[in-house]
Design a protein around this motif. Structure first.
Motif, mmCIF file in Angstrom:
data_model
loop_
_atom_site.group_PDB
_atom_site.id
_atom_site.type_symbol
_atom_site.label_atom_id
_atom_site.label_comp_id
_atom_site.label_asym_id
_atom_site.label_seq_id
_atom_site.Cartn_x
_atom_site.Cartn_y
_atom_site.Cartn_z
ATOM 1 N N LYS A 128 13.980 25.783 50.237
ATOM 2 C CA LYS A 128 13.755 24.587 51.047
ATOM 3 C C LYS A 128 13.667 24.938 52.521
ATOM 4 C CE LYS A 128 15.279 19.766 51.138
ATOM 5 N NZ LYS A 128 16.281 18.800 50.602
ATOM 6 N N VAL A 129 14.524 25.858 52.966
ATOM 7 C CA VAL A 129 14.474 26.298 54.363
ATOM 8 C C VAL A 129 13.132 26.955 54.660
ATOM 9 C CG1 VAL A 129 15.434 27.940 56.025
ATOM 10 C CG2 VAL A 129 16.969 26.523 54.649
ATOM 11 N N THR A 185 18.586 18.818 55.350
ATOM 12 C CA THR A 185 18.936 19.364 54.034
ATOM 13 C C THR A 185 20.159 18.611 53.515
ATOM 14 O OG1 THR A 185 20.347 21.086 55.022
ATOM 15 C CG2 THR A 185 18.041 21.640 54.584
ATOM 16 N N ASP A 186 20.260 18.523 52.190
ATOM 17 C CA ASP A 186 21.302 17.710 51.555
ATOM 18 C C ASP A 186 22.573 18.497 51.280
ATOM 19 O OD1 ASP A 186 19.705 15.442 51.460
ATOM 20 O OD2 ASP A 186 18.875 15.959 49.499
ATOM 21 N N ILE A 187 23.675 17.750 51.221
ATOM 22 C CA ILE A 187 24.952 18.251 50.723
ATOM 23 C C ILE A 187 25.285 17.406 49.497
ATOM 24 C CG2 ILE A 187 27.392 18.654 51.227
ATOM 25 C CD1 ILE A 187 26.595 18.430 54.227
ATOM 26 N N GLY A 236 25.709 13.588 51.620
ATOM 27 C CA GLY A 236 25.431 13.702 53.045
ATOM 28 C C GLY A 236 24.201 14.559 53.268
ATOM 29 N N ASP A 237 23.724 14.577 54.496
ATOM 30 C CA ASP A 237 22.644 15.488 54.841
ATOM 31 C C ASP A 237 22.837 15.963 56.273
ATOM 32 O OD1 ASP A 237 21.842 13.359 56.409
ATOM 33 O OD2 ASP A 237 20.091 12.867 55.203
ATOM 34 N N VAL A 238 22.209 17.083 56.606
ATOM 35 C CA VAL A 238 22.380 17.689 57.926
ATOM 36 C C VAL A 238 21.039 18.145 58.460
ATOM 37 C CG1 VAL A 238 24.779 18.415 57.614
ATOM 38 C CG2 VAL A 238 22.943 19.884 56.801
ATOM 39 N N GLU A 239 20.948 18.230 59.769
ATOM 40 C CA GLU A 239 19.712 18.641 60.430
ATOM 41 C C GLU A 239 19.533 20.150 60.362
ATOM 42 O OE1 GLU A 239 17.751 18.621 64.948
ATOM 43 O OE2 GLU A 239 19.719 17.691 64.566
ATOM 44 N N LEU A 240 18.312 20.571 60.101
ATOM 45 C CA LEU A 240 17.963 21.985 60.118
ATOM 46 C C LEU A 240 17.470 22.360 61.518
ATOM 47 C CD1 LEU A 240 17.611 24.500 58.229
ATOM 48 C CD2 LEU A 240 15.196 23.854 58.087
ATOM 49 N N VAL A 241 17.972 23.481 62.068
ATOM 50 C CA VAL A 241 17.585 23.926 63.417
ATOM 51 C C VAL A 241 17.240 25.407 63.400
ATOM 52 C CG1 VAL A 241 19.021 22.191 64.579
ATOM 53 C CG2 VAL A 241 19.984 24.450 64.041
ATOM 54 N N LYS A 242 16.658 25.858 64.509
ATOM 55 C CA LYS A 242 16.360 27.284 64.658
ATOM 56 C C LYS A 242 17.486 27.937 65.453
ATOM 57 C CE LYS A 242 12.164 28.669 65.656
ATOM 58 N NZ LYS A 242 10.921 28.967 66.428
ATOM 59 N N LEU A 243 17.861 29.139 65.034
ATOM 60 C CA LEU A 243 18.891 29.914 65.720
ATOM 61 C C LEU A 243 18.223 31.086 66.421
ATOM 62 C CD1 LEU A 243 22.001 29.825 65.992
ATOM 63 C CD2 LEU A 243 22.123 31.485 64.125
ATOM 64 N N LEU A 244 18.387 31.147 67.744
ATOM 65 C CA LEU A 244 17.716 32.149 68.571
ATOM 66 C C LEU A 244 18.741 32.976 69.342
ATOM 67 C CD1 LEU A 244 15.139 29.657 70.049
ATOM 68 C CD2 LEU A 244 14.525 31.570 68.564
ATOM 69 N N PRO A 245 18.392 34.197 69.724
ATOM 70 C CA PRO A 245 19.305 34.970 70.578
ATOM 71 C C PRO A 245 19.423 34.316 71.944
ATOM 72 C CG PRO A 245 17.201 36.107 70.334
ATOM 73 C CD PRO A 245 17.176 34.952 69.380
ATOM 74 N N VAL A 272 10.222 26.249 57.471
ATOM 75 C CA VAL A 272 9.777 27.295 58.389
ATOM 76 C C VAL A 272 8.259 27.400 58.398
ATOM 77 C CG1 VAL A 272 9.835 29.789 58.826
ATOM 78 C CG2 VAL A 272 11.935 28.595 58.162
ATOM 79 N N ARG A 273 7.631 27.174 57.241
ATOM 80 C CA ARG A 273 6.168 27.283 57.149
ATOM 81 C C ARG A 273 5.454 26.348 58.121
ATOM 82 N NH1 ARG A 273 7.263 27.789 51.642
ATOM 83 N NH2 ARG A 273 6.685 29.867 50.852
ATOM 84 N N GLN A 274 6.138 25.302 58.524
ATOM 85 C CA GLN A 274 5.498 24.333 59.414
ATOM 86 C C GLN A 274 5.263 24.905 60.806
ATOM 87 O OE1 GLN A 274 7.711 20.642 59.316
ATOM 88 N NE2 GLN A 274 8.011 20.777 57.094
#
Length: 317
Positions: A216-217, A278-280, A174-183, A221-223
């Motif tokens: 990988k994360v 990212t992959d599982i 499986g794979d999942v979407e990477l997101v940003k976590l903000l306050p 982030v570098r983008q």
């Protein structure tokens, strides 16, 4: 091996094996009294069993004198063959016993952290539903999970690729979407007055727990910003708590981020298109039952890729 048409089947294989054990004792001792004591039976019983064995094999095995017994030519031949046959029988019984014990042992599965948010619990539930075998579960970070499988302390483990595991088999399930976590809430308002979110410190977990995923994360982030990590928290929960306090931002899987936001004042922001993913994956040893491994991976893929490309990630590496 079946019985040929010109042979009569032995009436009791277990009885024959027991008599062979008795015969080995007689051949070693050449004395019915001592052999009987060694076998834990009476001398008349042992003598009767030897006569039954001779009848079964159609050959005289013992030459019985008034004071002593001796092996005939047939007896000497059986003296050579019987121990090998008995040892083979003992080995078969032990293998059967071990196989029976193995079939009763739960399949040991290790989730990667936040297994529920990554649908790993649902994957294992799918396997349980389709297979009548017990499953025990625990959780850990990818590096620990790989080592548990290597050590034989787990049958299957979920990991976050890439991982250093060339000695194991692996399948992406499986794979999942990477997101940003903000306050969120008041913390977000306070931080917005001081500096934009892009300038907030970056908070991560220790790289040693899942180095492949960590790197990988940071590549993602570098983008949009410098990937320099301000500090590390011991796990996802503490990362989320630090972000909720307004101390910084982080990046993690959408499922984990949304799960954390249920109990903390956080905002989840997508990273745009094409969305980074990212992959599982699942790892297991090469000596694992291939049919069991195939069923486990298939169950995981049915959940991991449901409505998202079917079996495209189910190739074993």
């Amino acid at each position: 091996m079946g019985v040929r048409g010109d042979e009569e089947p032995l009436l009791s294989l277990s009885g024959l094996l027991r008599r062979l054990e008795y015969f080995v004792a007689v051949a070693d001792e050449l004395h019915l009294g001592r052999a009987a004591r060694r076998c834990g039976v009476s001398q008349p019983t042992l003598s009767h069993q030897m006569k039954v064995l001779e009848k079964e094999l159609g050959a005289e095995l013992l030459s019985r004198g008034s004071r002593r017994i001796a092996l005939t030519a047939s007896g000497k031949a059986l003296q050579e063959e019987a121990p090998r046959l008995l040892q083979c029988t003992y080995s078969i019984k032990e293998r059967i016993r071990q196989a029976a014990a193995e079939s009763r042992r739960p399949i040991r599965v290790v989730f990667s952290r936040s297994g529920h948010a990554l649908r790993q619990r649902e994957m294992v539930a799918e396997f349980r539903e389709r297979n009548a075998v017990p499953v025990s579960v625990e959780s850990g970070w990818s590096e620990r999970n790989v080592n548990l499988v290597r050590a034989g302390q787990a049958d299957f483990a979920f990991v976050r690729p890439p991982v250093e595991a060339d000695d194991l088999r692996m399948s992406v399930v499986g794979d999942v979407e990477l997101v940003k976590l903000l306050p969120g809430g008041g913390a977000a308002d306070r931080m917005a007055e001081e500096r934009p979110a892009e300038e907030l410190p970056l908070i991560m977990w220790p790289r040693s727990l899942a180095p492949g995923l960590y790197d990988k994360v940071l590549d993602f982030v570098r983008q949009e910003r410098s990937p320099q990590v301000a500090w590390e928290e011991p796990d996802y929960i503490n990362v989320a708590a630090a972000v909720a306090s307004g101390a910084g931002v982080s990046y993690m899987d959408r499922g984990i981020a949304e799960w954390m936001s249920l109990s903390a004042d956080l905002r989840v922001r997508p990273l745009g298109l094409p969305e980074p993913r990212t992959d599982i994956a699942v790892v297991w040893r090469y000596d694992q039952d291939p049919e069991l491994a195939s069923r486990f991976v298939a169950a995981c893929c049915r959940i991991g890729y449901a409505g998202n490309g079917a079996d495209r990630g189910c190739l074993v590496r």
